[in-house]
Design a protein around this motif. Structure first.
Motif, PDB file in Angstrom:
ATOM      1  N   ARG A  60      26.681  44.703  26.238  1.00 62.67           N
ATOM      2  CA  ARG A  60      26.620  45.066  24.952  1.00 62.67           C
ATOM      3  C   ARG A  60      27.815  45.798  25.218  1.00 62.67           C
ATOM      4  NH1 ARG A  60      22.110  50.140  27.316  1.00 62.67           N
ATOM      5  NH2 ARG A  60      20.702  48.413  26.915  1.00 62.67           N
ATOM      6  N   LYS A  61      28.561  45.431  23.302  1.00 65.26           N
ATOM      7  CA  LYS A  61      30.083  45.799  23.671  1.00 65.26           C
ATOM      8  C   LYS A  61      30.963  45.413  24.925  1.00 65.26           C
ATOM      9  CE  LYS A  61      28.834  49.637  21.249  1.00 65.26           C
ATOM     10  NZ  LYS A  61      28.501  51.708  21.119  1.00 65.26           N
ATOM     11  N   GLY A  62      30.284  44.241  24.875  1.00 67.49           N
ATOM     12  CA  GLY A  62      31.713  43.849  26.018  1.00 67.49           C
ATOM     13  C   GLY A  62      31.386  43.913  26.812  1.00 67.49           C
ATOM     14  N   GLY A  63      29.637  44.459  27.719  1.00 70.13           N
ATOM     15  CA  GLY A  63      29.524  45.188  28.585  1.00 70.13           C
ATOM     16  C   GLY A  63      28.629  43.980  28.969  1.00 70.13           C
ATOM     17  N   TRP A  64      27.412  44.736  30.507  1.00 68.10           N
ATOM     18  CA  TRP A  64      26.105  44.172  30.545  1.00 68.10           C
ATOM     19  C   TRP A  64      25.585  44.804  31.055  1.00 68.10           C
ATOM     20  CZ3 TRP A  64      25.854  39.100  29.430  1.00 68.10           C
ATOM     21  CH2 TRP A  64      26.982  38.482  29.298  1.00 68.10           C
ATOM     22  N   HIS A  65      24.287  44.989  30.989  1.00 66.12           N
ATOM     23  CA  HIS A  65      23.157  45.911  31.186  1.00 66.12           C
ATOM     24  C   HIS A  65      21.723  45.751  32.057  1.00 66.12           C
ATOM     25  CE1 HIS A  65      20.949  49.199  31.452  1.00 66.12           C
ATOM     26  NE2 HIS A  65      19.541  48.807  30.424  1.00 66.12           N
ATOM     27  N   VAL A  66      21.746  45.295  33.046  1.00 65.95           N
ATOM     28  CA  VAL A  66      20.268  44.794  33.727  1.00 65.95           C
ATOM     29  C   VAL A  66      19.493  45.598  34.109  1.00 65.95           C
ATOM     30  CG1 VAL A  66      20.271  43.334  35.049  1.00 65.95           C
ATOM     31  CG2 VAL A  66      22.291  43.217  34.781  1.00 65.95           C
ATOM     32  N   GLU A  67      18.191  44.875  33.929  1.00 67.60           N
ATOM     33  CA  GLU A  67      16.170  45.949  34.453  1.00 67.60           C
ATOM     34  C   GLU A  67      15.994  44.745  34.903  1.00 67.60           C
ATOM     35  OE1 GLU A  67      14.932  48.584  31.249  1.00 67.60           O
ATOM     36  OE2 GLU A  67      16.824  47.841  29.964  1.00 67.60           O
ATOM     37  N   PHE A 157      34.563  37.129  39.694  1.00 71.24           N
ATOM     38  CA  PHE A 157      34.037  37.781  39.074  1.00 71.24           C
ATOM     39  C   PHE A 157      34.198  39.441  38.775  1.00 71.24           C
ATOM     40  CE2 PHE A 157      31.851  35.093  41.727  1.00 71.24           C
ATOM     41  CZ  PHE A 157      30.555  34.252  41.044  1.00 71.24           C
ATOM     42  N   ILE A 158      33.745  39.658  37.476  1.00 70.10           N
ATOM     43  CA  ILE A 158      34.488  40.789  36.849  1.00 70.10           C
ATOM     44  C   ILE A 158      33.586  42.194  37.621  1.00 70.10           C
ATOM     45  CG2 ILE A 158      33.711  42.465  34.928  1.00 70.10           C
ATOM     46  CD1 ILE A 158      33.279  40.063  33.119  1.00 70.10           C
ATOM     47  N   GLU A 159      34.918  42.886  38.187  1.00 71.15           N
ATOM     48  CA  GLU A 159      34.458  43.788  39.065  1.00 71.15           C
ATOM     49  C   GLU A 159      33.774  45.126  38.332  1.00 71.15           C
ATOM     50  OE1 GLU A 159      38.384  45.700  39.853  1.00 71.15           O
ATOM     51  OE2 GLU A 159      38.791  43.598  41.501  1.00 71.15           O
ATOM     52  N   ILE A 163      25.825  41.947  37.078  1.00 68.05           N
ATOM     53  CA  ILE A 163      26.097  40.542  37.358  1.00 68.05           C
ATOM     54  C   ILE A 163      26.674  39.806  37.860  1.00 68.05           C
ATOM     55  CG2 ILE A 163      23.389  40.361  36.110  1.00 68.05           C
ATOM     56  CD1 ILE A 163      25.154  39.277  33.471  1.00 68.05           C
ATOM     57  N   ARG A 164      26.644  38.726  38.102  1.00 67.68           N
ATOM     58  CA  ARG A 164      28.082  37.781  38.801  1.00 67.68           C
ATOM     59  C   ARG A 164      28.297  37.000  37.235  1.00 67.68           C
ATOM     60  NH1 ARG A 164      28.745  37.923  44.654  1.00 67.68           N
ATOM     61  NH2 ARG A 164      29.688  35.376  44.047  1.00 67.68           N
ATOM     62  N   VAL A 165      30.029  37.773  36.417  1.00 79.09           N
ATOM     63  CA  VAL A 165      30.036  37.291  35.867  1.00 79.09           C
ATOM     64  C   VAL A 165      31.710  36.652  35.567  1.00 79.09           C
ATOM     65  CG1 VAL A 165      30.590  36.930  32.852  1.00 79.09           C
ATOM     66  CG2 VAL A 165      28.292  38.117  34.242  1.00 79.09           C
ATOM     67  N   LEU A 166      31.874  35.441  35.248  1.00 81.59           N
ATOM     68  CA  LEU A 166      33.234  34.967  35.469  1.00 81.59           C
ATOM     69  C   LEU A 166      34.791  36.201  34.748  1.00 81.59           C
ATOM     70  CD1 LEU A 166      32.592  31.434  36.114  1.00 81.59           C
ATOM     71  CD2 LEU A 166      33.422  32.635  37.946  1.00 81.59           C
ATOM     72  N   LYS A 167      35.589  36.207  35.674  1.00 80.36           N
ATOM     73  CA  LYS A 167      36.120  36.983  34.986  1.00 80.36           C
ATOM     74  C   LYS A 167      37.494  35.854  34.014  1.00 80.36           C
ATOM     75  CE  LYS A 167      38.559  39.769  37.380  1.00 80.36           C
ATOM     76  NZ  LYS A 167      39.176  40.663  38.239  1.00 80.36           N
ATOM     77  N   ASP A 168      37.816  34.951  34.233  1.00 75.43           N
ATOM     78  CA  ASP A 168      37.905  34.338  33.483  1.00 75.43           C
ATOM     79  C   ASP A 168      37.986  32.507  33.396  1.00 75.43           C
ATOM     80  OD1 ASP A 168      40.645  32.575  32.681  1.00 75.43           O
ATOM     81  OD2 ASP A 168      42.040  32.241  34.438  1.00 75.43           O
TER      82      ASP A 168
END
Length: 378
Positions: A60-67, A157-159, A163-168
C-alpha cells in the motif's frame, strides 16, 4: 539415473553437481499438467481453517501490510483488484494431487524436503524483493509472473517493515514465467516476483535449520538420554572470606562432571531421525472413522497395499526407522520392506509381511497411513 522431466531433461546428478546450492536454473515447461486447478476460492477457504498457516500481504503506497490467518470469508471480499498476495503453507497436506507434485522432487533426500506452499496474486501482487535461507523451486501455475533475481551480498532490510524486504535490490537477471515454467534458486539468492496476470506460484521449499536450532533441539533430545554418575561433593572445602563468590574448585569439579557427556555419529543419526520426521505443531492425525478390525485390516493391506498419509514422513538410517518423530519397532527381516514403504510412500500388498501387520495396524489407528483401498483421507 536418467533424465528428469522436472529438470527439463537434465539428470539429477548434473543438477546436484552444477546447480544445487550454487546457482539459479530456469526450466521452461517443467510441469504443465498440475491436475485440478487450485483457484483463489479454494485457497481462500483453506486459509479460513484454524490449523492452516496462511498470510495475506498487501503493498500500500510503498508500504507493506501483513495479516496472519485464519481469516473470515468477509476479509477476502474487501480485497482490491491488485497489489496483494495470499500465501498458504503445506497445501500438500490437503489435496492428493498437490501432494503428488511435492514428492516428485525425490531427487532430493526427504530429510530436506519441507512442504509445498501456494501463493495466489492478482496483477501487482508481490511480497517484495527478498531472499530465503533455503533452496526453493518456484513453479508458475496459470497467468504470468515477472521474476528478477540477484546474487547480491547486500542483505540490509527495510527497517520496521512487517516482512523482510530488501532495502537495496539490484536486478541482475529477469525472467517472465508462464504456466508450467519453474525457477530454482539456491539459498540467499535475492528474488523479486510480481504478478502480471492472476496466477499462482507453487513454492517447493526445503528444510535448512540454523546451527542454533539444531544445537538447541539436540540438547532437548539429549536431556532424556544423558546418564552421568555421581553427585557433587567437596570434602576438601576450604574457608573463604567472601561466601557469595562461587568457588573455583566448584567450577572445576562440575566442569569435569559435564565433560563426561559424550555423543557419537550414531546418536546424532538417531537425533536426526526423530527431529526431521517430527511433524509441525499445527499437524494433527485423524484416526479412521469406520475403524477396521485387525483381521480385516490385514486382508486389505495384503491385497491392495498401504499408503502413507499426506501428513506422514518415514525416514531411516541403516537399520532404524522413524515415523512422525517416533522410532518404529520393526523386526530385522522386514526392514527392507519398511524402507521401500518410506521411499515410495506406498507398499504393495505382496510386499506386506505378516511380521509388519502389528506395527502397520497401530499406525493405521494413529492415522499415519491407510489401506490403499480406502480412498477418503482427511
Amino acid at each position: 539415473m536418467g533424465t528428469n522431466e522436472l529438470l527439463g531433461g537434465m539428470s539429477a546428478e548434473v543438477f546436484l553437481r552444477e546447480y544445487w546450492h550454487k546457482k539459479p536454473l530456469l526450466i521452461r515447461g517443467a510441469l504443465r499438467d498440475v491436475g485440478a486447478p487450485v483457484d483463489f476460492d479454494w485457497l481462500s477457504q483453506l486459509a479460513q481453517q484454524e490449523e492452516v498457516e496462511s498470510r495475506l500481504i498487501e503493498s500500500r503506497k510503498g508500504g507493506w501490510h501483513v495479516e496472519n490467518g485464519p481469516f473470515r470469508a468477509s476479509r477476502f471480499k474487501r480485497l482490491p483488484e491488485s497489489d496483494w498476495t495470499l500465501l498458504v503453507q503445506s497445501v500438500n497436506h490437503h489435496l492428493p494431487h498437490i501432494d503428488e507434485i511435492l514428492w516428485r522432487f525425490n531427487f532430493i533426500p526427504y530429510a530436506r524436503l519441507d512442504d509445498l506452499m501456494i501463493s495466489y496474486a492478482p496483477p501487482g501482487g508481490t511480497v517484495g524483493p527478498h531472499f530465503d535461507s533455503y533452496d526453493v523451486f518456484l513453479l508458475q501455475v496459470g497467468g504470468r509472473k515477472r521474476w528478477q533475481i540477484s546474487a547480491q551480498t547486500d542483505d540490509a532490510f527495510i527497517e520496521d517493515a512487517p516482512i523482510r524486504v530488501l532495502k537495496d535490490f539490484r536486478v541482475e537477471e529477469e525472467y517472465i514465467l508462464e504456466h508450467g515454467d519453474m525457477l530454482y534458486l539456491p539459498p540467499r539468492y535475492a528474488h523479486y516476483g510480481v504478478a502480471m496476470e492472476p496466477g499462482m506460484t507453487y513454492s517447493i521449499g526445503f528444510r535448512a535449520p540454523s546451527a542454533q536450532e539444531l544445537a538447541t533441539e539436540f540438547l532437548v533430545y539429549m536431556q532424556d538420554r544423558i546418564c552421568v554418575e555421581g553427585r557433587y561433593a567437596d570434602p576438601g572445602l576450604q574457608w573463604q572470606s567472601d561466601p557469595a563468590r562461587i568457588p573455583q574448585a566448584m567450577v572445576d569439579e562440575i566442569a569435569q562432571t559435564l565433560a563426561q557427556i559424550r555423543w557419537d555419529k550414531a546418536l546424532v543419526a538417531d537425533f536426526l531421525g526423530h527431529y526431521l520426521s517430527e511433524p509441525k505443531a499445527s499437524v494433527f492425525y485423524d484416526a479412521p472413522e469406520d475403524e477396521l478390525d485387525e483381521e480385516d485390516f490385514a486382508v486389505c493391506v495384503q491385497r491392495d497395499g498401504v499408503r502413507l498419509s499426506r501428513k506422514s514422513q518415514i525416514l531411516y538410517t541403516e537399520s532404524l526407522l522413524y515415523c512422525n518423530g517416533e522410532i518404529l519397532d520393526v523386526d530385522a527381516e522386514s526392514v527392507a520392506c519398511w524402507q521401500r514403504f518410506a521411499n515410495q510412500r506406498f507398499l504393495a500388498g505382496e510386499d506386506v509381511r505378516d511380521s509388519m501387520l502389528i506395527a502397520l495396524y497401530q499406525g493405521y489407528l494413529d492415522g499415519y497411513w491407510l489401506p490403499e483401498s480406502i480412498e477418503v483421507e482427511k
